[in-house]
Design a protein around this motif. Structure first.
Motif, PDB file in Angstrom:
ATOM      1  N   VAL A  94      12.825  11.570 -20.035  1.00 22.52           N
ATOM      2  CA  VAL A  94      11.795  10.624 -20.459  1.00 22.52           C
ATOM      3  C   VAL A  94      11.751   9.424 -19.528  1.00 22.52           C
ATOM      4  CG1 VAL A  94      11.147   9.007 -22.303  1.00 22.52           C
ATOM      5  CG2 VAL A  94      11.790  11.365 -22.874  1.00 22.52           C
ATOM      6  N   ASP A  95      12.903   9.029 -18.999  1.00 26.02           N
ATOM      7  CA  ASP A  95      12.939   7.894 -18.070  1.00 26.02           C
ATOM      8  C   ASP A  95      12.079   8.156 -16.838  1.00 26.02           C
ATOM      9  OD1 ASP A  95      14.554   6.432 -19.712  1.00 26.02           O
ATOM     10  OD2 ASP A  95      16.419   6.854 -18.614  1.00 26.02           O
ATOM     11  N   GLU A  96      11.996   9.418 -16.414  1.00 25.06           N
ATOM     12  CA  GLU A  96      11.165   9.769 -15.260  1.00 25.06           C
ATOM     13  C   GLU A  96       9.697   9.496 -15.572  1.00 25.06           C
ATOM     14  OE1 GLU A  96      10.473  11.114 -11.410  1.00 25.06           O
ATOM     15  OE2 GLU A  96      12.464  11.192 -12.348  1.00 25.06           O
ATOM     16  N   ALA A  97       9.254   9.951 -16.748  1.00 28.73           N
ATOM     17  CA  ALA A  97       7.869   9.714 -17.166  1.00 28.73           C
ATOM     18  C   ALA A  97       7.609   8.223 -17.357  1.00 28.73           C
ATOM     19  CB  ALA A  97       7.578  10.468 -18.460  1.00 28.73           C
ATOM     20  N   ARG A  98       8.581   7.533 -17.911  1.00 31.24           N
ATOM     21  CA  ARG A  98       8.416   6.094 -18.145  1.00 31.24           C
ATOM     22  C   ARG A  98       8.227   5.342 -16.836  1.00 31.24           C
ATOM     23  NH1 ARG A  98      11.817   2.381 -22.346  1.00 31.24           N
ATOM     24  NH2 ARG A  98      10.921   0.377 -21.767  1.00 31.24           N
ATOM     25  N   ASP A  99       9.020   5.678 -15.831  1.00 27.78           N
ATOM     26  CA  ASP A  99       8.897   5.007 -14.531  1.00 27.78           C
ATOM     27  C   ASP A  99       7.514   5.251 -13.929  1.00 27.78           C
ATOM     28  OD1 ASP A  99      11.466   4.055 -14.739  1.00 27.78           O
ATOM     29  OD2 ASP A  99      12.343   5.579 -13.426  1.00 27.78           O
ATOM     30  N   LEU A 100       7.009   6.482 -14.040  1.00 26.91           N
ATOM     31  CA  LEU A 100       5.701   6.820 -13.477  1.00 26.91           C
ATOM     32  C   LEU A 100       4.584   6.054 -14.181  1.00 26.91           C
ATOM     33  CD1 LEU A 100       6.106  10.691 -13.054  1.00 26.91           C
ATOM     34  CD2 LEU A 100       6.165   8.959 -11.254  1.00 26.91           C
ATOM     35  N   ILE A 101       4.654   5.986 -15.504  1.00 23.55           N
ATOM     36  CA  ILE A 101       3.611   5.293 -16.264  1.00 23.55           C
ATOM     37  C   ILE A 101       3.696   3.788 -16.046  1.00 23.55           C
ATOM     38  CG2 ILE A 101       2.800   4.746 -18.602  1.00 23.55           C
ATOM     39  CD1 ILE A 101       3.581   7.620 -19.375  1.00 23.55           C
ATOM     40  N   LYS A 128       3.591  10.551  -6.789  1.00 27.27           N
ATOM     41  CA  LYS A 128       4.615  10.994  -7.735  1.00 27.27           C
ATOM     42  C   LYS A 128       4.002  11.277  -9.107  1.00 27.27           C
ATOM     43  CE  LYS A 128       8.604   8.617  -5.673  1.00 27.27           C
ATOM     44  NZ  LYS A 128       9.609   7.535  -5.869  1.00 27.27           N
ATOM     45  N   PHE A 129       3.096  10.382  -9.519  1.00 23.79           N
ATOM     46  CA  PHE A 129       2.452  10.551 -10.821  1.00 23.79           C
ATOM     47  C   PHE A 129       1.626  11.832 -10.844  1.00 23.79           C
ATOM     48  CE2 PHE A 129      -0.882  10.105 -13.925  1.00 23.79           C
ATOM     49  CZ  PHE A 129      -0.280   9.469 -14.998  1.00 23.79           C
ATOM     50  N   PHE A 130       0.768  12.008  -9.849  1.00 26.25           N
ATOM     51  CA  PHE A 130      -0.114  13.179  -9.836  1.00 26.25           C
ATOM     52  C   PHE A 130       0.659  14.476  -9.627  1.00 26.25           C
ATOM     53  CE2 PHE A 130      -3.522  10.042  -8.625  1.00 26.25           C
ATOM     54  CZ  PHE A 130      -4.213  10.160  -9.813  1.00 26.25           C
ATOM     55  N   ARG A 131       1.771  14.399  -8.923  1.00 25.96           N
ATOM     56  CA  ARG A 131       2.581  15.606  -8.717  1.00 25.96           C
ATOM     57  C   ARG A 131       3.009  16.198 -10.058  1.00 25.96           C
ATOM     58  NH1 ARG A 131       8.854  15.757  -7.144  1.00 25.96           N
ATOM     59  NH2 ARG A 131       9.100  17.985  -6.773  1.00 25.96           N
ATOM     60  N   LEU A 132       3.420  15.338 -10.981  1.00 29.71           N
ATOM     61  CA  LEU A 132       3.875  15.827 -12.281  1.00 29.71           C
ATOM     62  C   LEU A 132       2.727  15.973 -13.268  1.00 29.71           C
ATOM     63  CD1 LEU A 132       6.176  16.714 -14.058  1.00 29.71           C
ATOM     64  CD2 LEU A 132       6.769  14.313 -14.479  1.00 29.71           C
ATOM     65  N   ALA A 133       1.732  15.073 -13.189  1.00 34.63           N
ATOM     66  CA  ALA A 133       0.621  15.118 -14.140  1.00 34.63           C
ATOM     67  C   ALA A 133      -0.338  16.269 -13.875  1.00 34.63           C
ATOM     68  CB  ALA A 133      -0.150  13.793 -14.114  1.00 34.63           C
ATOM     69  N   PHE A 134      -0.573  16.583 -12.601  1.00 34.41           N
ATOM     70  CA  PHE A 134      -1.538  17.618 -12.234  1.00 34.41           C
ATOM     71  C   PHE A 134      -0.889  18.870 -11.654  1.00 34.41           C
ATOM     72  CE2 PHE A 134      -5.197  14.408 -11.212  1.00 34.41           C
ATOM     73  CZ  PHE A 134      -5.231  14.041 -12.556  1.00 34.41           C
ATOM     74  N   GLY A 135       0.192  18.707 -10.912  1.00 38.83           N
ATOM     75  CA  GLY A 135       0.754  19.817 -10.152  1.00 38.83           C
ATOM     76  C   GLY A 135       1.812  20.598 -10.897  1.00 38.83           C
ATOM     77  N   SER A 163       0.825  -1.203   0.000  1.00 38.21           N
ATOM     78  CA  SER A 163       0.000   0.000   0.000  1.00 38.21           C
ATOM     79  C   SER A 163       0.861   1.255   0.000  1.00 38.21           C
ATOM     80  CB  SER A 163      -0.926   0.009   1.222  1.00 38.21           C
ATOM     81  OG  SER A 163      -1.795  -1.102   1.203  1.00 38.21           O
ATOM     82  N   ALA A 164       1.976   1.210   0.734  1.00 33.17           N
ATOM     83  CA  ALA A 164       2.873   2.370   0.778  1.00 33.17           C
ATOM     84  C   ALA A 164       3.488   2.628  -0.594  1.00 33.17           C
ATOM     85  CB  ALA A 164       3.967   2.138   1.816  1.00 33.17           C
ATOM     86  N   VAL A 165       3.891   1.570  -1.292  1.00 36.36           N
ATOM     87  CA  VAL A 165       4.482   1.719  -2.626  1.00 36.36           C
ATOM     88  C   VAL A 165       3.463   2.281  -3.612  1.00 36.36           C
ATOM     89  CG1 VAL A 165       5.391   0.448  -4.609  1.00 36.36           C
ATOM     90  CG2 VAL A 165       6.251  -0.046  -2.315  1.00 36.36           C
ATOM     91  N   ILE A 166       2.258   1.722  -3.590  1.00 35.74           N
ATOM     92  CA  ILE A 166       1.214   2.194  -4.509  1.00 35.74           C
ATOM     93  C   ILE A 166       0.877   3.656  -4.241  1.00 35.74           C
ATOM     94  CG2 ILE A 166      -1.207   1.936  -5.181  1.00 35.74           C
ATOM     95  CD1 ILE A 166      -0.910  -1.063  -4.679  1.00 35.74           C
ATOM     96  N   SER A 167       0.727   4.011  -2.976  1.00 31.75           N
ATOM     97  CA  SER A 167       0.403   5.390  -2.620  1.00 31.75           C
ATOM     98  C   SER A 167       1.508   6.346  -3.059  1.00 31.75           C
ATOM     99  CB  SER A 167       0.186   5.518  -1.112  1.00 31.75           C
ATOM    100  OG  SER A 167      -0.882   4.714  -0.674  1.00 31.75           O
ATOM    101  N   THR A 168       2.744   5.960  -2.822  1.00 32.17           N
ATOM    102  CA  THR A 168       3.878   6.806  -3.211  1.00 32.17           C
ATOM    103  C   THR A 168       3.932   6.991  -4.723  1.00 32.17           C
ATOM    104  OG1 THR A 168       5.163   6.091  -1.286  1.00 32.17           O
ATOM    105  CG2 THR A 168       6.382   7.043  -3.120  1.00 32.17           C
ATOM    106  N   ASN A 169       3.743   5.906  -5.466  1.00 34.76           N
ATOM    107  CA  ASN A 169       3.768   5.990  -6.929  1.00 34.76           C
ATOM    108  C   ASN A 169       2.662   6.893  -7.456  1.00 34.76           C
ATOM    109  OD1 ASN A 169       5.994   4.309  -7.187  1.00 34.76           O
ATOM    110  ND2 ASN A 169       4.767   2.454  -7.436  1.00 34.76           N
ATOM    111  N   LYS A 170       1.482   6.784  -6.873  1.00 42.05           N
ATOM    112  CA  LYS A 170       0.368   7.631  -7.309  1.00 42.05           C
ATOM    113  C   LYS A 170       0.650   9.101  -7.022  1.00 42.05           C
ATOM    114  CE  LYS A 170      -3.423   4.279  -7.112  1.00 42.05           C
ATOM    115  NZ  LYS A 170      -3.849   4.449  -8.515  1.00 42.05           N
TER     116      LYS A 170
END
Length: 219
Positions: free
Chosen positions: A81-88, A63-70, A54-61
């Motif tokens: 691009v590697d940063e975006a690839r890891d998030l996706i 990180k994703f929303f920080r860049l996708a929305f924030g 749960s901690a890993v999933i929450s952290t990944n989400k």
């Protein structure tokens, strides 16, 4: 008093973030509760594994929303691009039954282009309700960044309301946590003279963006 469109959009994006975080954070809370009362060593180990997951999933989400929305202030004007690839890849792994294919030769993209890329990938992933393949491509040419995200699978669940959000024909009353991200990237694209495109078939959805690179879309 009615809220301004920007306030409405921010509220809807927050609602989407909260919706997506509710499950892993709730599982984390449940795991802590069980760990506090469970005496069996094997069950306690299961609780610890649940907490870690749960901690890993929450952290990944986050990180994703920080860049996708924030604003993602920790990044420069360009993002690897590697940063975006890891998030996706992390987002897709949480869904299961989806294979990701990458076709990006660039080492980095403008932060605004990465924001659009992440949101298109999320929209496409959400349509693959029975699994399938997510193909992501991007290249810079003729002074613009061109992005293509293709979702293919046995069933594509793409609501026409999302299409309206992407092409700018979304009615104000249709803005919701489901359509907010698509509406946001439409605004980001047109702000700098870019455009979003989409085409949907029974077994495939293609999302595209053309984003001029003369200036950053998010300022």
């Amino acid at each position: 008093m009615t809220e301004s469109p920007s306030v409405d959009l921010a509220a809807m994006l927050c609602s989407r973030l909260c919706h997506d975080l509710l499950s892993p954070v709730g599982a984390f809370a449940n795991g802590l509760e069980l760990l506090a009362t469970e005496k069996d060593s094997a069950m306690r180990q299961n609780c610890i594994e649940l907490l870690e997951q749960s901690a890993v999933i929450s952290t990944n989400k986050l990180k994703f929303f920080r860049l996708a929305f924030g604003a993602a202030g920790g990044f420069g004007e360009r993002v690897a691009v590697d940063e975006a690839r890891d998030l996706i890849d992390a987002m897709v792994a949480d869904k299961g039954r989806i294979e990701v294919e990458w076709a990006i030769g660039e080492a980095n993209l403008a932060k605004s282009a990465v924001k659009v890329l992440l949101n298109l990938a999320q929209i496409a992933t959400d349509t693959l309700v029975r699994g399938g393949t997510l193909t992501i491509g991007a290249e810079r040419r003729s002074g613009a960044c061109e992005i293509v995200v293709r979702a293919s699978g046995p069933k594509i669940a793409f609501d026409e309301t999302l299409g309206h959000a992407l092409d700018g024909t979304l009615a104000a009353e249709e803005l919701s946590s489901r359509t907010a991200a698509a509406h946001m990237i439409h605004l980001l694209a047109v702000q700098d003279g870019g455009q979003l495109q989409f085409a949907v078939e029974p077994d495939a959805l293609v999302l595209g963006a053309i984003l001029p690179e003369s200036g950053d879309l998010i300022g």
